[in-house]
Design a protein around this motif. Structure first.
Motif, PDB file in Angstrom:
ATOM      1  N   ASN A 109      38.189  26.321  13.469  1.00 60.40           N
ATOM      2  CA  ASN A 109      38.724  25.017  13.061  1.00 60.40           C
ATOM      3  C   ASN A 109      39.745  24.451  14.045  1.00 60.40           C
ATOM      4  OD1 ASN A 109      40.597  26.917  12.584  1.00 60.40           O
ATOM      5  ND2 ASN A 109      40.755  26.605  10.367  1.00 60.40           N
ATOM      6  N   ASN A 110      39.904  25.104  15.191  1.00 58.90           N
ATOM      7  CA  ASN A 110      40.848  24.603  16.194  1.00 58.90           C
ATOM      8  C   ASN A 110      40.118  24.397  17.522  1.00 58.90           C
ATOM      9  OD1 ASN A 110      42.936  24.083  17.930  1.00 58.90           O
ATOM     10  ND2 ASN A 110      44.229  25.773  17.209  1.00 58.90           N
ATOM     11  N   PRO A 111      40.160  23.174  18.052  1.00 54.99           N
ATOM     12  CA  PRO A 111      39.437  22.928  19.315  1.00 54.99           C
ATOM     13  C   PRO A 111      40.089  23.612  20.511  1.00 54.99           C
ATOM     14  CG  PRO A 111      40.699  20.986  18.689  1.00 54.99           C
ATOM     15  CD  PRO A 111      40.832  21.967  17.549  1.00 54.99           C
ATOM     16  N   ILE A 112      41.351  24.004  20.347  1.00 56.63           N
ATOM     17  CA  ILE A 112      42.087  24.605  21.465  1.00 56.63           C
ATOM     18  C   ILE A 112      41.998  26.127  21.391  1.00 56.63           C
ATOM     19  CG2 ILE A 112      44.351  24.754  22.595  1.00 56.63           C
ATOM     20  CD1 ILE A 112      43.848  21.915  22.497  1.00 56.63           C
ATOM     21  N   GLY A 113      41.684  26.746  22.514  1.00 54.05           N
ATOM     22  CA  GLY A 113      41.627  28.200  22.558  1.00 54.05           C
ATOM     23  C   GLY A 113      42.942  28.805  23.025  1.00 54.05           C
ATOM     24  N   LYS A 114      42.993  30.123  23.003  1.00 59.24           N
ATOM     25  CA  LYS A 114      44.195  30.831  23.464  1.00 59.24           C
ATOM     26  C   LYS A 114      43.794  31.841  24.522  1.00 59.24           C
ATOM     27  CE  LYS A 114      47.273  30.881  19.501  1.00 59.24           C
ATOM     28  NZ  LYS A 114      47.031  31.324  18.135  1.00 59.24           N
ATOM     29  N   ILE A 115      44.452  31.776  25.661  1.00 58.49           N
ATOM     30  CA  ILE A 115      44.156  32.764  26.705  1.00 58.49           C
ATOM     31  C   ILE A 115      44.812  34.083  26.326  1.00 58.49           C
ATOM     32  CG2 ILE A 115      44.497  33.393  29.127  1.00 58.49           C
ATOM     33  CD1 ILE A 115      44.178  30.488  29.854  1.00 58.49           C
ATOM     34  N   GLU A 116      44.002  35.113  26.214  1.00 55.50           N
ATOM     35  CA  GLU A 116      44.486  36.417  25.758  1.00 55.50           C
ATOM     36  C   GLU A 116      44.683  37.382  26.917  1.00 55.50           C
ATOM     37  OE1 GLU A 116      45.174  37.140  22.703  1.00 55.50           O
ATOM     38  OE2 GLU A 116      44.151  35.635  21.469  1.00 55.50           O
ATOM     39  N   ASN A 117      43.893  37.185  27.945  1.00 53.49           N
ATOM     40  CA  ASN A 117      43.879  38.186  29.008  1.00 53.49           C
ATOM     41  C   ASN A 117      43.433  37.537  30.313  1.00 53.49           C
ATOM     42  OD1 ASN A 117      43.947  40.676  30.247  1.00 53.49           O
ATOM     43  ND2 ASN A 117      41.893  41.275  29.548  1.00 53.49           N
ATOM     44  N   ILE A 118      44.160  37.840  31.359  1.00 46.53           N
ATOM     45  CA  ILE A 118      43.744  37.369  32.689  1.00 46.53           C
ATOM     46  C   ILE A 118      43.162  38.574  33.413  1.00 46.53           C
ATOM     47  CG2 ILE A 118      44.506  36.310  34.856  1.00 46.53           C
ATOM     48  CD1 ILE A 118      46.920  35.170  33.304  1.00 46.53           C
ATOM     49  N   LEU A 119      41.925  38.470  33.829  1.00 46.26           N
ATOM     50  CA  LEU A 119      41.282  39.624  34.467  1.00 46.26           C
ATOM     51  C   LEU A 119      41.759  39.758  35.915  1.00 46.26           C
ATOM     52  CD1 LEU A 119      37.681  39.200  33.015  1.00 46.26           C
ATOM     53  CD2 LEU A 119      39.600  40.511  32.109  1.00 46.26           C
ATOM     54  N   ILE A 166      45.794  30.976  37.518  1.00 46.48           N
ATOM     55  CA  ILE A 166      45.541  29.952  38.522  1.00 46.48           C
ATOM     56  C   ILE A 166      44.053  29.613  38.476  1.00 46.48           C
ATOM     57  CG2 ILE A 166      47.460  30.627  40.018  1.00 46.48           C
ATOM     58  CD1 ILE A 166      45.472  31.996  41.839  1.00 46.48           C
ATOM     59  N   VAL A 167      43.731  28.511  39.101  1.00 43.85           N
ATOM     60  CA  VAL A 167      42.344  28.076  39.116  1.00 43.85           C
ATOM     61  C   VAL A 167      41.478  29.173  39.728  1.00 43.85           C
ATOM     62  CG1 VAL A 167      40.778  26.431  40.230  1.00 43.85           C
ATOM     63  CG2 VAL A 167      42.856  25.625  39.096  1.00 43.85           C
ATOM     64  N   GLY A 168      40.356  29.439  39.094  1.00 43.31           N
ATOM     65  CA  GLY A 168      39.468  30.488  39.575  1.00 43.31           C
ATOM     66  C   GLY A 168      39.637  31.794  38.814  1.00 43.31           C
ATOM     67  N   ASP A 169      40.712  31.892  38.022  1.00 40.74           N
ATOM     68  CA  ASP A 169      40.918  33.122  37.257  1.00 40.74           C
ATOM     69  C   ASP A 169      39.827  33.302  36.211  1.00 40.74           C
ATOM     70  OD1 ASP A 169      43.067  34.636  38.125  1.00 40.74           O
ATOM     71  OD2 ASP A 169      44.547  33.342  37.136  1.00 40.74           O
ATOM     72  N   TYR A 170      39.338  34.513  36.118  1.00 39.18           N
ATOM     73  CA  TYR A 170      38.478  34.872  34.996  1.00 39.18           C
ATOM     74  C   TYR A 170      39.381  35.339  33.871  1.00 39.18           C
ATOM     75  CZ  TYR A 170      34.567  34.455  38.168  1.00 39.18           C
ATOM     76  OH  TYR A 170      33.643  33.951  39.045  1.00 39.18           O
ATOM     77  N   ILE A 171      39.185  34.770  32.696  1.00 37.38           N
ATOM     78  CA  ILE A 171      40.076  35.068  31.570  1.00 37.38           C
ATOM     79  C   ILE A 171      39.249  35.386  30.320  1.00 37.38           C
ATOM     80  CG2 ILE A 171      42.008  33.651  32.391  1.00 37.38           C
ATOM     81  CD1 ILE A 171      40.071  32.247  29.601  1.00 37.38           C
ATOM     82  N   GLU A 172      39.937  35.962  29.343  1.00 39.70           N
ATOM     83  CA  GLU A 172      39.338  36.100  28.016  1.00 39.70           C
ATOM     84  C   GLU A 172      40.150  35.239  27.064  1.00 39.70           C
ATOM     85  OE1 GLU A 172      37.400  40.493  27.956  1.00 39.70           O
ATOM     86  OE2 GLU A 172      39.580  40.415  28.078  1.00 39.70           O
ATOM     87  N   ILE A 219      43.901  29.361  44.634  1.00 36.30           N
ATOM     88  CA  ILE A 219      42.642  29.548  43.921  1.00 36.30           C
ATOM     89  C   ILE A 219      42.274  31.028  43.998  1.00 36.30           C
ATOM     90  CG2 ILE A 219      41.427  28.761  46.003  1.00 36.30           C
ATOM     91  CD1 ILE A 219      39.226  27.777  44.143  1.00 36.30           C
ATOM     92  N   ALA A 220      41.799  31.535  42.869  1.00 34.48           N
ATOM     93  CA  ALA A 220      41.498  32.968  42.793  1.00 34.48           C
ATOM     94  C   ALA A 220      39.988  33.198  42.828  1.00 34.48           C
ATOM     95  CB  ALA A 220      42.076  33.553  41.507  1.00 34.48           C
ATOM     96  N   ASN A 221      39.626  34.393  43.212  1.00 34.42           N
ATOM     97  CA  ASN A 221      38.245  34.877  43.053  1.00 34.42           C
ATOM     98  C   ASN A 221      37.185  34.068  43.792  1.00 34.42           C
ATOM     99  OD1 ASN A 221      39.108  36.948  41.276  1.00 34.42           O
ATOM    100  ND2 ASN A 221      39.276  35.422  39.654  1.00 34.42           N
TER     101      ASN A 221
END
Ligand SMILES: Nc1nc2c(ncn2[C@@H]2O[C@H](COP(=O)(O)OP(=O)(O)OP(=O)(O)O)[C@@H](O)[C@H]2O)c(=O)[nH]1
Ligand SMILES: [Zn+2]
Length: 298
Positions: free
Chosen positions: A55-65, A43-49, A76-78
């Motif tokens: 070569n890819n403009p899009i990232g991948k969320i690996e972990n939600i802290l 959710i909005v406000g989440d700290y993530i890794e 909204i979090a945090n």
């Protein structure tokens, strides 16, 4: 590949807009499939890794802290703090309303800063009311007087919101969006259109976005605690949200004293001795009985 740390500023379907905490730039990220399996959504406000190929403009969320808190509607979090904006004139906000906002924020254990706006509209006759307000609230919270017409105390507000995640709260028309515009001109504001949307009967979303200040820090684009009604509070817990009562409750005869009808109540004694403000105590009783009435209906 190493992971980068970011904060989610927007979330839509399966994509999140993430602000990288080191570079302060935004990118879109997809969610790893495992989150779907685990039924976890950021959710909005989440700290993530997140991870990202060059070569890819899009990232991948690996972990939600882990979240330190979550606010619902808007979700909204945090959040670090609530900036409670209020006025004594145009509109004249009842102290009961102020206390209801405070109760909702205290319930979430959020830090509260009170902004007393539209100071420019106060005449000499209004100074008494202002003093009354300050006597009550500046003993409990940081109170900052502002006027967006006179740019009063811009720097102080900026300093308080810098590098924090904040939400504004307060009645319609007190100047929430004006304050954001004052401290960060040009900040994209959806906040100002909320009442317009309501008037037009349009669907108002409970999805919030975080906006980034040019000077650092984030603010939710939708005010928090749009609903200050106290249906979500147990009357037994209400006293905990009037935090100044606590130190006097050790003088109460009963350990579970609600400071209402009980004899030998330390809180009531403190009110008589003007250690606790009469107005705060009266508002406590009002909210307490409102909750009671709601419970009785069921
Ligand atoms: N005199 C004076 N007027 C102000 C001040 N701040 C805001 N206003 C005016 O008050 C009105 C409401 O301001 P907004 O910033 O839209 O208030 P809001 O809290 O965002 O209102 P909602 O969007 O309804 O929640 C506008 O007409 C502003 O110009 C101030 O410090 N002094
Ligand atoms: Zn008591």
């Amino acid at each position: 590949m190493s992971w980068n740390k970011g904060i989610v500023t927007r979330f839509h379907s399966n994509m999140a807009t993430v602000n990288d905490l080191k570079t302060n730039t935004s990118l879109e990220c997809v969610l790893r499939g495992k989150f779907k399996v685990q039924k976890i959504r950021p959710i909005v406000g989440d700290y993530i890794e997140y991870s990202k190929d060059d070569n890819n403009p899009i990232g991948k969320i690996e972990n939600i802290l882990e979240r330190k808190n979550i606010l619902y509607r808007p979700s909204i979090a945090n959040l670090d703090q609530v900036i409670l904006v209020t006025t004594l004139k145009y509109p004249e906000v009842d102290f009961l309303i102020v206390d209801k906002f405070i109760v909702q924020a205290e319930k979430e254990d959020l830090d509260i800063i009170i902004v007393l706006n539209k100071i420019d509209l106060l005449t000499d006759e209004d100074q008494k009311l202002k003093e009354k307000f300050l006597n009550i609230y500046s003993n409990l919270y940081t109170v900052i007087e502002t006027s967006t017409k006179q740019n009063l105390n811009v720097e102080i507000i900026r300093e308080k919101m810098k590098n924090k995640v904040s939400t504004l709260a307060g009645m319609s028309g007190v100047g929430k969006s004006s304050i954001l515009n004052m401290i960060n001109p040009g900040l994209k504001l959806r906040i100002g259109n909320i009442s317009d949307k309501l008037k037009r009967g349009k669907h108002t979303t409970t999805h919030s976005e975080l906006l980034r200040f040019d000077f650092g820090g984030f603010v939710a684009d939708t005010p928090g605690f749009a609903n200050i009604e106290t249906y979500n509070i147990e009357k037994e817990n209400l006293k905990d949200y009037f935090y100044e009562f606590y130190q006097y409750s050790r003088y109460c005869q009963f350990v579970d004293c609600q400071h209402v009808n009980e004899p030998n109540c330390g809180v009531k004694a403190a009110v008589r001795q003007e250690e606790i403000s009469q107005s705060r105590y009266d508002n406590y009783l009002s909210i307490y009985s409102e909750i009671e009435k709601k419970v009785k209906k069921w």
